[in-house]
Design a protein around this motif. Structure first.
Motif, PDB file in Angstrom:
ATOM      1  N   ASP A   1       0.800  -1.211   0.070  1.00 24.53           N
ATOM      2  CA  ASP A   1      -0.155  -0.006  -0.171  1.00 24.53           C
ATOM      3  C   ASP A   1       0.894   1.291  -0.226  1.00 24.53           C
ATOM      4  O   ASP A   1       1.745   1.320   0.859  1.00 24.53           O
ATOM      5  CB  ASP A   1      -0.861  -0.328   1.365  1.00 24.53           C
ATOM      6  N   PHE A   2       0.853   2.271  -0.956  1.00 20.06           N
ATOM      7  CA  PHE A   2       1.640   3.356  -1.006  1.00 20.06           C
ATOM      8  C   PHE A   2       0.757   4.571  -1.543  1.00 20.06           C
ATOM      9  O   PHE A   2      -0.382   4.126  -2.129  1.00 20.06           O
ATOM     10  CB  PHE A   2       2.886   3.171  -1.691  1.00 20.06           C
ATOM     11  N   ASP A   3       1.177   5.753  -1.485  1.00 14.83           N
ATOM     12  CA  ASP A   3       0.639   6.863  -2.187  1.00 14.83           C
ATOM     13  C   ASP A   3       1.734   7.525  -2.950  1.00 14.83           C
ATOM     14  O   ASP A   3       2.968   7.543  -2.736  1.00 14.83           O
ATOM     15  CB  ASP A   3      -0.225   7.882  -1.071  1.00 14.83           C
TER      16      ASP A   3
ATOM     17  N   HIS B   1       5.293   5.151   1.882  1.00 16.71           N
ATOM     18  CA  HIS B   1       4.288   4.541   2.696  1.00 16.71           C
ATOM     19  C   HIS B   1       4.761   4.556   3.864  1.00 16.71           C
ATOM     20  O   HIS B   1       5.822   4.495   4.584  1.00 16.71           O
ATOM     21  CB  HIS B   1       4.450   3.096   2.067  1.00 16.71           C
ATOM     22  N   LYS B   2       3.380   5.021   4.680  1.00 22.32           N
ATOM     23  CA  LYS B   2       3.860   5.317   6.163  1.00 22.32           C
ATOM     24  C   LYS B   2       5.025   6.057   6.409  1.00 22.32           C
ATOM     25  O   LYS B   2       5.840   5.588   7.465  1.00 22.32           O
ATOM     26  CB  LYS B   2       3.745   4.024   6.979  1.00 22.32           C
TER      27      LYS B   2
END
Length: 159
Positions: free
Chosen positions: A2-4, A61-62
């Motif tokens: 999960d990443f942006d 990510h985070k």
């Protein structure tokens, strides 16, 4: 994973320069002339980029940065992809494709008729990504750069 993907910020500059310099020194034996080249590209972007036709992005990510890519103006009709990089632990997760999609989409939306990039033949994984996205290798040249023998490549795509 999960990443942006978010816009590049000045606070990302030191990470980007350090990550590029360290990775290419370890992976390909580049000397200490590579980091200053990356620093100059980043500093030029921060100092004088035109937001209507130039942008940079960071995948994350985070709170951990995973990669970078930039789209800058080469000339009135051609964009230039720069500083495409994905940290080793994020390779194969879709981060690279997301960054390429961001860059190509921006270049098209900004009205460029095509995009070009400069890289090295040793970056074979990136070459496969470029090819998969419609870019064509148009030029190669053997050189001695950054303290090692390399084959420079130019890739292009028309929109």
């Amino acid at each position: 994973m999960d990443f942006d993907v978010r816009p590049f910020e000045a606070a990302d500059a030191d990470w980007l320069v350090s990550e590029h310099a360290t990775h290419y020194a370890q992976a390909e034996g580049f000397d200490d002339s590579f980091g200053p080249l990356v620093r100059r590209i980043v500093d030029d972007f921060l100092r004088a980029h035109d937001e209507t036709c130039e942008a940079g992005w960071i995948a994350h990510h985070k709170g951990q940065r995973l990669g970078s890519i930039f789209c800058v103006r080469k000339d009135n009709t051609t964009a230039k992809l720069r500083l495409f990089y994905v940290v080793s632990e994020a390779r194969g997760t879709g981060v690279a494709q997301a960054l390429i999609d961001q860059c190509l989409g921006f270049a098209r939306a900004a009205g460029y008729g095509g995009l070009t990039l400069w890289t090295h033949e040793s970056h074979a994984a990136a070459g496969r990504i470029y090819m998969r996205n419609g870019l064509t290798r148009t030029h190669t040249k053997a050189v001695h750069s950054f303290g090692v023998d390399l084959v420079e490549e130019t890739w292009q795509i028309a929109f």
